[in-house]
Design a protein around this motif. Structure first.
Motif, PDB file in Angstrom:
ATOM      1  N   ALA A   1       1.019  -0.635  -0.041  1.00  0.00           N
ATOM      2  CA  ALA A   1       0.209  -0.138   0.141  1.00  0.00           C
ATOM      3  C   ALA A   1       0.879   1.548  -0.677  1.00  0.00           C
ATOM      4  N   VAL A   2       2.248   1.505   0.435  1.00  0.00           N
ATOM      5  CA  VAL A   2       2.964   2.735   0.253  1.00  0.00           C
ATOM      6  C   VAL A   2       3.415   2.487  -0.775  1.00  0.00           C
ATOM      7  N   ASP A   3       3.752   1.779  -1.842  1.00  0.00           N
ATOM      8  CA  ASP A   3       3.958   1.796  -3.102  1.00  0.00           C
ATOM      9  C   ASP A   3       3.217   2.839  -3.661  1.00  0.00           C
ATOM     10  N   ALA A   4       1.948   2.018  -3.374  1.00  0.00           N
ATOM     11  CA  ALA A   4       1.329   2.263  -4.481  1.00  0.00           C
ATOM     12  C   ALA A   4       0.480   3.937  -3.796  1.00  0.00           C
ATOM     13  N   ALA A   5       0.597   3.965  -2.503  1.00  0.00           N
ATOM     14  CA  ALA A   5       0.745   5.946  -1.981  1.00  0.00           C
ATOM     15  C   ALA A   5       1.818   6.253  -3.034  1.00  0.00           C
ATOM     16  N   VAL A   6       3.242   6.348  -3.235  1.00  0.00           N
ATOM     17  CA  VAL A   6       4.205   7.289  -3.534  1.00  0.00           C
ATOM     18  C   VAL A   6       3.400   6.995  -4.935  1.00  0.00           C
ATOM     19  N   ALA A   7       3.692   6.017  -5.737  1.00  0.00           N
ATOM     20  CA  ALA A   7       3.304   6.507  -6.829  1.00  0.00           C
ATOM     21  C   ALA A   7       2.021   7.334  -7.118  1.00  0.00           C
ATOM     22  N   ILE A   8       0.850   7.172  -6.435  1.00  0.00           N
ATOM     23  CA  ILE A   8      -0.291   7.672  -6.561  1.00  0.00           C
ATOM     24  C   ILE A   8       0.163   9.243  -5.907  1.00  0.00           C
ATOM     25  N   ASN A   9       0.944   9.862  -5.530  1.00  0.00           N
ATOM     26  CA  ASN A   9       1.319  11.212  -5.028  1.00  0.00           C
ATOM     27  C   ASN A   9       2.485  11.640  -6.244  1.00  0.00           C
ATOM     28  N   ALA A  10       3.048  10.535  -6.846  1.00  0.00           N
ATOM     29  CA  ALA A  10       3.876  11.027  -7.616  1.00  0.00           C
ATOM     30  C   ALA A  10       2.615  11.113  -9.207  1.00  0.00           C
ATOM     31  N   CYS A  11       2.057  10.566  -9.333  1.00  0.00           N
ATOM     32  CA  CYS A  11       0.991  10.895 -10.888  1.00  0.00           C
ATOM     33  C   CYS A  11       0.345  11.868 -10.384  1.00  0.00           C
ATOM     34  N   LEU A  12      -0.235  12.217  -9.548  1.00  0.00           N
ATOM     35  CA  LEU A  12      -0.802  13.632  -9.033  1.00  0.00           C
ATOM     36  C   LEU A  12      -0.213  15.068  -8.986  1.00  0.00           C
ATOM     37  N   GLY A  13       0.882  14.712  -8.712  1.00  0.00           N
ATOM     38  CA  GLY A  13       1.567  16.186  -9.246  1.00  0.00           C
ATOM     39  C   GLY A  13       1.692  16.073 -10.202  1.00  0.00           C
ATOM     40  N   PHE A  14       1.959  15.308 -11.293  1.00  0.00           N
ATOM     41  CA  PHE A  14       1.514  15.986 -12.149  1.00  0.00           C
ATOM     42  C   PHE A  14       0.373  16.098 -13.208  1.00  0.00           C
ATOM     43  N   LEU A  15      -0.413  15.011 -12.765  1.00  0.00           N
ATOM     44  CA  LEU A  15      -2.241  14.710 -13.185  1.00  0.00           C
ATOM     45  C   LEU A  15      -3.136  16.093 -12.026  1.00  0.00           C
ATOM     46  N   GLU A  16      -3.073  16.648 -11.203  1.00  0.00           N
ATOM     47  CA  GLU A  16      -3.340  17.921 -10.369  1.00  0.00           C
ATOM     48  C   GLU A  16      -2.385  18.523  -9.432  1.00  0.00           C
ATOM     49  N   PRO A  17      -1.170  19.387 -10.320  1.00  0.00           N
ATOM     50  CA  PRO A  17      -0.739  20.178  -9.995  1.00  0.00           C
ATOM     51  C   PRO A  17      -1.062  21.578  -9.098  1.00  0.00           C
ATOM     52  N   THR A  18      -2.071  21.931  -9.191  1.00  0.00           N
ATOM     53  CA  THR A  18      -3.377  22.554  -8.799  1.00  0.00           C
ATOM     54  C   THR A  18      -3.348  22.090  -7.136  1.00  0.00           C
ATOM     55  N   SER A  19      -2.980  21.424  -6.838  1.00  0.00           N
ATOM     56  CA  SER A  19      -3.541  20.122  -5.600  1.00  0.00           C
ATOM     57  C   SER A  19      -2.075  19.865  -4.570  1.00  0.00           C
ATOM     58  N   CYS A  20      -1.506  19.572  -5.516  1.00  0.00           N
ATOM     59  CA  CYS A  20       0.254  18.926  -5.102  1.00  0.00           C
ATOM     60  C   CYS A  20       1.264  19.031  -6.021  1.00  0.00           C
TER      61      CYS A  20
END
Length: 619
Positions: A104-123
Motif C-alpha cells: 500500500a505504501v508503494d501504491a501511495a507513493v506512485a499515486i502521489n507522484a502521478c498526482l503531482g503531474f495530473l493535479e498540480p493545482t493541489s500537490c
C-alpha cells in the motif's frame, strides 16, 4: 412536507428545541443561493458551451433504487486491494502497483507522484506530505510528518518587511519553505516498500512524458491560478517558468480535455528514481534550486534541503462513541478534529437527527471553540510547548462543550486557558496484507507560491504564509522552523482493528470535514460513500485566525451550507442568528478506504468524492 406532517414525525424531545420549532421562511433564503438564478430570473433551458455550471434548483438527481437518496454511487468493493484518489489515472496507477505485488505504501507513493503531474493545482514535490498508516505487523497506527522548515537565511526582520496587513503575502519567495514530500516518500518506501524505488515512480514518469487530458475542475483551477500569479501586485518574483510549464498554447493554461505534458517534471522524476531522495535534497536538483532562488532574490538554499528529514510519530487519538479516531500532532491542525469530536460527543446527535438544525448548530459551535485553541496553541513542537494532551482531554472538552447553548450562538469565543508548564490532495489505498495508508500532500494555497525552478517542472509551496508575525505567539516565524500545517490525514479504528483510512482536503475545512464524516458514519449509520456525499457545512472566521480567513466577516463568522442541506435547517439556523453564506465549492474533497471483516475474508470498500474528478477502485 407539510409542517403538521413533519412535526408529527419528530420525537417529543426534538420538538422542545427552539431550533426545530422554526418554520421555513422563503425570505430568509439568499437569492441565487448555490449559484442558482435569482427568483426574478428565468431558469436556463440548456447548458450552453463555455458556461462553468448548469444550475436548475428545481431539478434533483435521479433516484437510486438502493441506499441513501443523496448518494452519488456505491462504494467499490474488493478483496485484494483498493485505492481512492482525486484523479482516475492516479487511481488506476495505484491499483496497477498493487496488482504487481506492491505494498500500500508503494501504491501511495506512485499515486502521489502521478498526482503531482495530473493535479498540480493541489500537490506536487514542491510541497509537504503527511501520512498515517495501519501497520499490520505492529498492529497499530503509525504517523509520518514530511514537513519542511523555513530557510535559515530568511530572518524575522526580512519577513516582517515583506508583510502585508500584518501577515505574510500569499505568494512569492518569502512564503517558500523546504519541500518535504520526496523525503516522506523515501522514508515510507524504505520501511514499507516492496517494489524497487524506480518501479514505483515509473507510472508518473510515463504520464508526464506522454501526457494526459486535463479534467474540467483541474483545468479551471490551473487557469485561475496562472491568472492570479501574473496579476498586478501579485508579488511573484518570476512567472515565466510557471507559464512555460503550465500555460500550454495560449499561456493561460489548459481548457477541459486538453492534453497536458510536462517533460521537465518527467526528467526530475527520473533523477529521483535513479538517485533516491538525495538527488533532490543533496544532489543536482538541490543545486538547481539554489541557483534559481539566488537568481530571483529568494532565500532557499541547498543547505536547507540537505538538513531536512521526515519524522515518524505516534498519532494522538480519542474515543468517539466506541470509535478510535486518530490525528497527527506535530505542527498540524490534526488535533482540531479530536477536539471537535470530544465536544460533539457531549450532545445527542442521534436524537437531534441527520441534517437537523440542532445537530448542525452544535457542530459549528464545537468548531468555533476548537479553532480558537488552534490559532492560540498549535505550532512546531520543536519551537513551542504545545499542550496537546490537555487540549484533547475529555475533561477539557466537557468544560468547552458546556459553553455551547441550544438556543443561541456564542457571541464571544476565546481559546481555553492552558495550564502552566502550541488546497490539497488526499488519497487512500490498501493492500492484500491489510496495510492501509492515509496520505495527504499539498502546496498549500492553490498551486503554491507561483515559482517554478528552471527546468524542474514543479511549483514550490507557499506554506510559510501560515506563520504568525506576533511576538510571543508559538507559531511566530523563525528561520529553520516548520510553519503551522493545515494538511492532515485521517484514520479510525474499531475494536483494535483498522476501520477507515480517510481524509477531507481543503485548508481549514479539513478538521470540519473529518468530523462530519465521523458523525455521519457513527451517529447516523451512513455507509462509506453516502457519508461523503452528504451535504456539508463550512464555517469561516474566528476571533483568532491562522491567516486563512477573509477580512470583514461577521463577529460569529460565516456559515456556508451546501445546497443539499434541508431548507428548514437553513431557515432555523438563520433565525438563530447565523450568517448564512453562499455555497462556494469550498466544502473539501473526500476519499476513503474502509476495512470490513466478512467471516474469514477481508473486504475493502473504497469511496471517492462526488464534488471532484477522482474515483475509487478495488479488486
Amino acid at each position: 412536507m407539510r409542517r403538521r406532517t413533519f412535526l408529527a414525525a419528530l420525537p417529543a424531545t426534538a420538538l422542545a428545541s427552539p431550533l426545530l420549532a422554526q418554520t421555513e421562511s422563503p425570505a430568509q433564503k439568499s437569492p441565487g443561493q448555490g449559484g442558482a438564478p435569482a427568483p426574478d430570473q428565468p431558469l436556463p433551458k440548456r447548458w450552453d458551451a463555455g458556461e462553468p455550471r448548469f444550475v436548475r434548483p428545481d431539478v434533483q438527481a435521479g433516484d437510486r433504487p438502493f441506499g441513501a437518496s443523496f448518494a452519488s454511487r456505491t462504494a467499490a468493493y474488493g478483496l485484494s486491494g483498493a485505492a481512492g484518489t482525486a484523479h482516475p489515472l492516479a487511481t488506476q496507477a495505484g491499483i496497477d502497483i498493487l496488482k504487481r505485488g506492491g505494498s500500500a505504501v508503494d501504491a501511495a507513493v506512485a499515486i502521489n507522484a502521478c498526482l503531482g503531474f495530473l493535479e498540480p493545482t493541489s500537490c506536487g514535490i514542491g510541497g509537504d506530505c503527511y501520512a498515517m498508516l495501519w501497520d499490520p505487523k505492529a498492529r497499530k497506527v503509525v504517523g509520518l510528518a514530511g514537513s519542511g522548515a523555513s530557510p535559515r537565511a530568511l530572518t524575522l526582520d526580512i519577513v516582517r518587511s515583506r508583510a502585508k496587513g500584518g501577515a505574510l503575502p500569499p505568494r512569492g519567495a518569502v512564503t517558500v519553505s523546504v519541500p518535504g514530500t520526496v523525503d516522506a516518500w523515501w522514508a515510507l518506501h524504505q520501511r514499507y516498500g516492496r517494489l524497487p524505488w524506480a518501479e514505483v515512480l515509473a507510472p508518473a514518469i510515463a504520464l508526464a512524458e506522454n501526457g494526459a487530458p486535463v479534467p474540467d475542475i483541474i483545468a479551471w483551477y490551473i487557469r485561475s491560478n496562472l491568472a492570479a500569479f501574473v496579476s498586478p501586485g501579485a508579488g511573484v518574483e518570476e512567472t515565466a517558468n510557471a507559464i512555460r510549464t503550465y500555460g500550454l498554447a495560449d499561456g493561460k493554461g489548459p481548457k477541459p480535455g486538453a492534453v497536458f505534458r510536462n517533460p521537465d517534471l518527467a526528467r526530475t522524476y527520473r533523477m529521483i528514481a535513479e538517485g533516491g531522495r538525495d538527488a533532490f535534497y543533496d544532489g543536482p536538483i538541490a543545486d538547481t534550486i539554489e541557483r534559481y532562488f539566488r537568481r530571483i532574490g529568494g532565500w532557499l538554499r541547498r543547505s536547507d534541503l540537505a538538513a531536512h528529514h521526515s519524522e515518524w510519530s505516534e498519532p494522538h487519538k480519542t474515543d468517539y462513541r466506541g470509535t478510535d479516531v486518530y490525528a497527527i500532532g506535530a505542527n498540524t491542525q490534526g488535533i482540531a478534529t479530536l477536539q471537535m469530536l470530544n465536544m460533539i460527543e457531549r450532545f445527542d446527535m442521534g436524537e437531534a437527527g441527520f441534517q437537523s438544525p440542532e445537530a448542525l448548530h452544535w457542530c459549528v459551535e464545537a468548531k468555533r471553540l476548537a479553532y480558537e485553541d488552534r490559532a492560540r496553541y498549535y505550532a512546531d513542537p520543536h519551537f513551542a510547548d504545545v499542550p496537546v494532551e490537555w487540549l484533547i482531554s475529555k475533561d477539557y472538552a466537557a468544560k468547552r462543550a458546556a459553553l455551547i447553548r441550544r438556543d443561541r450562538i456564542l457571541t464571544s469565543v476565546h481559546p481555553g486557558q492552558a495550564p502552566s508548564q502550541g488546497d490539497t490532495t488526499y488519497f487512500s489505498c490498501a493492500d492484500r496484507d491489510g496495510m492501509m495508508v492515509s496520505m495527504i500532500q499539498s502546496n498549500f494555497r492553490g498551486m503554491g507560491s507561483g515559482l517554478v525552478a528552471d527546468g524542474l517542472g514543479f511549483m514550490f509551496q507557499d506554506r510559510g504564509q501560515l506563520f504568525s508575525l506576533s511576538d510571543g505567539h508559538p507559531n511566530i516565524y523563525a528561520p529553520g522552523k516548520r510553519p503551522f500545517q493545515t494538511i492532515i490525514p485521517g484514520f479510525a479504528c474499531k475494536d483494535g482493528e483498522p476501520w477507515m483510512s480517510f481524509g477531507v482536503m481543503g485548508g481549514d475545512m479539513q478538521p470540519q470535514g473529518q468530523a462530519q464524516i465521523i458523525v455521519n458514519r457513527v451517529d447516523y449509520g451512513l455507509e462509506v460513500q453516502s457519508a461523503g456525499d452528504s451535504p456539508r457545512w463550512h464555517h469561516e472566521g474566528s476571533s483568532q485566525s491562522m491567516g486563512e480567513d477573509s477580512p470583514g466577516l461577521p463577529a460569529t463568522g460565516l456559515l456556508r451550507l451546501e445546497t443539499g442541506v434541508p431548507d428548514r435547517a437553513k431557515a432555523a439556523l438563520a433565525d438563530l442568528g447565523w450568517t448564512i453564506g453562499e455555497p462556494d465549492g469550498g466544502f473539501g474533497r473526500y476519499e476513503c478506504v474502509e476495512h470490513r471483516a466478512e467471516g474469514r475474508d477481508r473486504v475493502y470498500a473504497a469511496a471517492s468524492e462526488m464534488r471532484a474528478d477522482g474515483c475509487a477502485l478495488a479488486f
